[in-house]
Motif scaffolding. Structure first.
Motif, PDB file in Angstrom:
ATOM      1  N   GLN A  61       0.835  -1.185   0.000  1.00 38.92           N
ATOM      2  CA  GLN A  61       0.000   0.000   0.000  1.00 38.92           C
ATOM      3  C   GLN A  61       0.878   1.246   0.000  1.00 38.92           C
ATOM      4  N   VAL A  62       0.609   2.168  -0.919  1.00 36.49           N
ATOM      5  CA  VAL A  62       1.359   3.411  -0.989  1.00 36.49           C
ATOM      6  C   VAL A  62       0.400   4.554  -0.699  1.00 36.49           C
ATOM      7  N   ILE A  63       0.783   5.418   0.213  1.00 32.52           N
ATOM      8  CA  ILE A  63      -0.070   6.511   0.634  1.00 32.52           C
ATOM      9  C   ILE A  63       0.666   7.828   0.418  1.00 32.52           C
ATOM     10  N   CYS A  64       0.131   8.684  -0.420  1.00 33.37           N
ATOM     11  CA  CYS A  64       0.732  10.008  -0.580  1.00 33.37           C
ATOM     12  C   CYS A  64      -0.330  11.056  -0.875  1.00 33.37           C
ATOM     13  N   GLU A  65      -1.606  10.700  -0.774  1.00 26.05           N
ATOM     14  CA  GLU A  65      -2.674  11.654  -1.061  1.00 26.05           C
ATOM     15  C   GLU A  65      -2.698  12.745   0.001  1.00 26.05           C
ATOM     16  N   GLN A  66      -2.867  13.968  -0.467  1.00 26.85           N
ATOM     17  CA  GLN A  66      -2.923  15.112   0.435  1.00 26.85           C
ATOM     18  C   GLN A  66      -4.163  15.936   0.143  1.00 26.85           C
ATOM     19  N   THR A  67      -4.612  16.688   1.137  1.00 27.86           N
ATOM     20  CA  THR A  67      -5.749  17.586   0.963  1.00 27.86           C
ATOM     21  C   THR A  67      -5.540  18.868   1.746  1.00 27.86           C
ATOM     22  N   LEU A  68      -6.196  19.917   1.290  1.00 28.07           N
ATOM     23  CA  LEU A  68      -6.190  21.187   2.010  1.00 28.07           C
ATOM     24  C   LEU A  68      -7.418  21.245   2.900  1.00 28.07           C
ATOM     25  N   VAL A  69      -7.218  21.572   4.140  1.00 23.86           N
ATOM     26  CA  VAL A  69      -8.301  21.837   5.083  1.00 23.86           C
ATOM     27  C   VAL A  69      -8.019  23.215   5.657  1.00 23.86           C
ATOM     28  N   ALA A  70      -9.028  24.064   5.672  1.00 18.06           N
ATOM     29  CA  ALA A  70      -8.841  25.420   6.203  1.00 18.06           C
ATOM     30  C   ALA A  70      -9.939  25.735   7.204  1.00 18.06           C
ATOM     31  N   VAL A  71      -9.545  26.165   8.386  1.00 14.06           N
ATOM     32  CA  VAL A  71     -10.509  26.631   9.372  1.00 14.06           C
ATOM     33  C   VAL A  71     -10.780  28.094   9.029  1.00 14.06           C
ATOM     34  N   PHE A 108      -4.906  10.750  10.213  1.00 15.66           N
ATOM     35  CA  PHE A 108      -4.215  11.492   9.165  1.00 15.66           C
ATOM     36  C   PHE A 108      -3.002  12.209   9.720  1.00 15.66           C
ATOM     37  N   GLN A 109      -2.069  12.486   8.849  1.00 13.54           N
ATOM     38  CA  GLN A 109      -0.800  13.094   9.235  1.00 13.54           C
ATOM     39  C   GLN A 109      -0.777  14.552   8.786  1.00 13.54           C
ATOM     40  N   LEU A 110      -0.512  15.446   9.706  1.00 13.42           N
ATOM     41  CA  LEU A 110      -0.409  16.870   9.418  1.00 13.42           C
ATOM     42  C   LEU A 110       0.961  17.149   8.819  1.00 13.42           C
ATOM     43  N   VAL A 111       0.992  17.704   7.608  1.00 15.31           N
ATOM     44  CA  VAL A 111       2.270  17.991   6.948  1.00 15.31           C
ATOM     45  C   VAL A 111       2.443  19.477   6.639  1.00 15.31           C
ATOM     46  N   GLY A 112       1.403  20.290   6.895  1.00 11.76           N
ATOM     47  CA  GLY A 112       1.504  21.732   6.698  1.00 11.76           C
ATOM     48  C   GLY A 112       0.483  22.432   7.567  1.00 11.76           C
ATOM     49  N   LEU A 113       0.895  23.550   8.180  1.00 13.57           N
ATOM     50  CA  LEU A 113       0.001  24.288   9.077  1.00 13.57           C
ATOM     51  C   LEU A 113       0.461  25.727   9.151  1.00 13.57           C
ATOM     52  N   LYS A 114      -0.490  26.666   8.978  1.00 10.60           N
ATOM     53  CA  LYS A 114      -0.154  28.074   9.177  1.00 10.60           C
ATOM     54  C   LYS A 114      -1.407  28.898   9.432  1.00 10.60           C
ATOM     55  N   LEU A 115      -1.224  29.950  10.208  1.00 14.64           N
ATOM     56  CA  LEU A 115      -2.260  30.936  10.481  1.00 14.64           C
ATOM     57  C   LEU A 115      -1.998  32.099   9.539  1.00 14.64           C
ATOM     58  N   VAL A 116      -2.977  32.426   8.698  1.00 14.90           N
ATOM     59  CA  VAL A 116      -2.761  33.457   7.685  1.00 14.90           C
ATOM     60  C   VAL A 116      -3.936  34.408   7.577  1.00 14.90           C
ATOM     61  N   GLN A 117      -3.613  35.634   7.217  1.00 12.06           N
ATOM     62  CA  GLN A 117      -4.608  36.600   6.772  1.00 12.06           C
ATOM     63  C   GLN A 117      -4.503  36.533   5.250  1.00 12.06           C
ATOM     64  N   ILE A 161      -7.207  32.752   9.003  1.00 15.49           N
ATOM     65  CA  ILE A 161      -7.608  31.406   8.615  1.00 15.49           C
ATOM     66  C   ILE A 161      -6.456  30.474   8.986  1.00 15.49           C
ATOM     67  N   VAL A 162      -6.783  29.301   9.469  1.00 18.53           N
ATOM     68  CA  VAL A 162      -5.768  28.288   9.733  1.00 18.53           C
ATOM     69  C   VAL A 162      -5.800  27.313   8.563  1.00 18.53           C
ATOM     70  N   ALA A 163      -4.748  27.341   7.760  1.00 17.83           N
ATOM     71  CA  ALA A 163      -4.641  26.466   6.592  1.00 17.83           C
ATOM     72  C   ALA A 163      -3.782  25.264   6.957  1.00 17.83           C
ATOM     73  N   MET A 164      -4.242  24.092   6.530  1.00 24.95           N
ATOM     74  CA  MET A 164      -3.543  22.851   6.859  1.00 24.95           C
ATOM     75  C   MET A 164      -3.489  21.939   5.644  1.00 24.95           C
ATOM     76  N   VAL A 165      -2.449  21.138   5.589  1.00 30.97           N
ATOM     77  CA  VAL A 165      -2.363  20.058   4.610  1.00 30.97           C
ATOM     78  C   VAL A 165      -2.273  18.761   5.399  1.00 30.97           C
ATOM     79  N   VAL A 170     -15.285  25.465   8.211  1.00 31.39           N
ATOM     80  CA  VAL A 170     -14.154  24.733   7.652  1.00 31.39           C
ATOM     81  C   VAL A 170     -14.325  24.474   6.158  1.00 31.39           C
ATOM     82  N   HIS A 171     -13.206  24.455   5.475  1.00 34.53           N
ATOM     83  CA  HIS A 171     -13.159  24.091   4.059  1.00 34.53           C
ATOM     84  C   HIS A 171     -12.324  22.828   3.930  1.00 34.53           C
TER      85      HIS A 171
END
Length: 181
Positions: A29-39, A61-70, A101-105, A145-146
């Motif tokens: 099994q190979v897993i590399c799918e990612q998605t954007l989730v934004a609060v 799920f594994q968090l690989v990106g996170l930031k608080l942005v305007q 907004i809190v953007a996450m991958v 959330v998005h």
């Protein structure tokens, strides 16, 4: 049959590397799918960020990106380009640029599809109990959330919201407890 399975595994690994991501898993099994989730701003204002993150972590799920942005209006315009002709578009852009907004991958097996299920229907009045919107929201214009709606859209959204250097590739010690790899 074995050759076909091996061929799919090799193709999946190549796909991950071609997308600039390290394939997870060493087994079949190979897993590399990612998605954007934004609060969204209402979710940040209501202090729902921790609970939303916790739901994705508990799911495995594994968090690989996170930031608080305007978010700049140009980014929002590109993100919501398909809604430009809708009457609510100007209000949507105003609202989404009204606060941080809190953007996450997030990364994992079928993460796009599962995330959409976890988030629930766009309208909280139609979202099932147990979903983020079903449990935490009451109005369609403040639905907290998005989440990307397809793998292709997720790739575009991640590229729009994150520079590749902002994404961290790391191996979670619980990976083998979550996936049969």
């Amino acid at each position: 049959m074995l050759l076909r399975g091996l061929s799919r595994l090799v193709a999946a690994r190549r796909s991950c590397w071609a997308a600039g991501r390290r394939p997870l898993g060493s087994g079949s099994q190979v897993i590399c799918e990612q998605t954007l989730v934004a609060v969204k701003p209402d979710g940040v204002q209501r202090r729902l960020v921790g609970e939303i993150i916790q739901r994705f972590e508990k799911r495995g799920f594994q968090l690989v990106g996170l930031k608080l942005v305007q978010v700049p209006r140009e980014v929002l315009s590109a993100h919501y380009h398909d809604l430009e002709e809708k009457t609510f578009y100007p209000a949507l852009i105003d609202y989404m640029s009204s606060g941080p907004i809190v953007a996450m991958v997030w990364e994992g097996q079928d993460v796009v599809k599962v995330s959409r299920t976890m988030v629930g229907a766009t309208s909280p009045t139609q979202a099932l109990p147990g979903t983020i919107r079903g449990d935490l929201c009451v109005d369609i214009s403040r639905n907290a959330v998005h989440a990307s709606d397809s793998v292709e859209v997720a790739q575009k959204e991640i590229a729009l919201w994150f520079h590749h250097s902002e994404l961290v590739q790391w191996k979670c010690c619980a990976h083998s407890n979550i996936y049969n790899v």
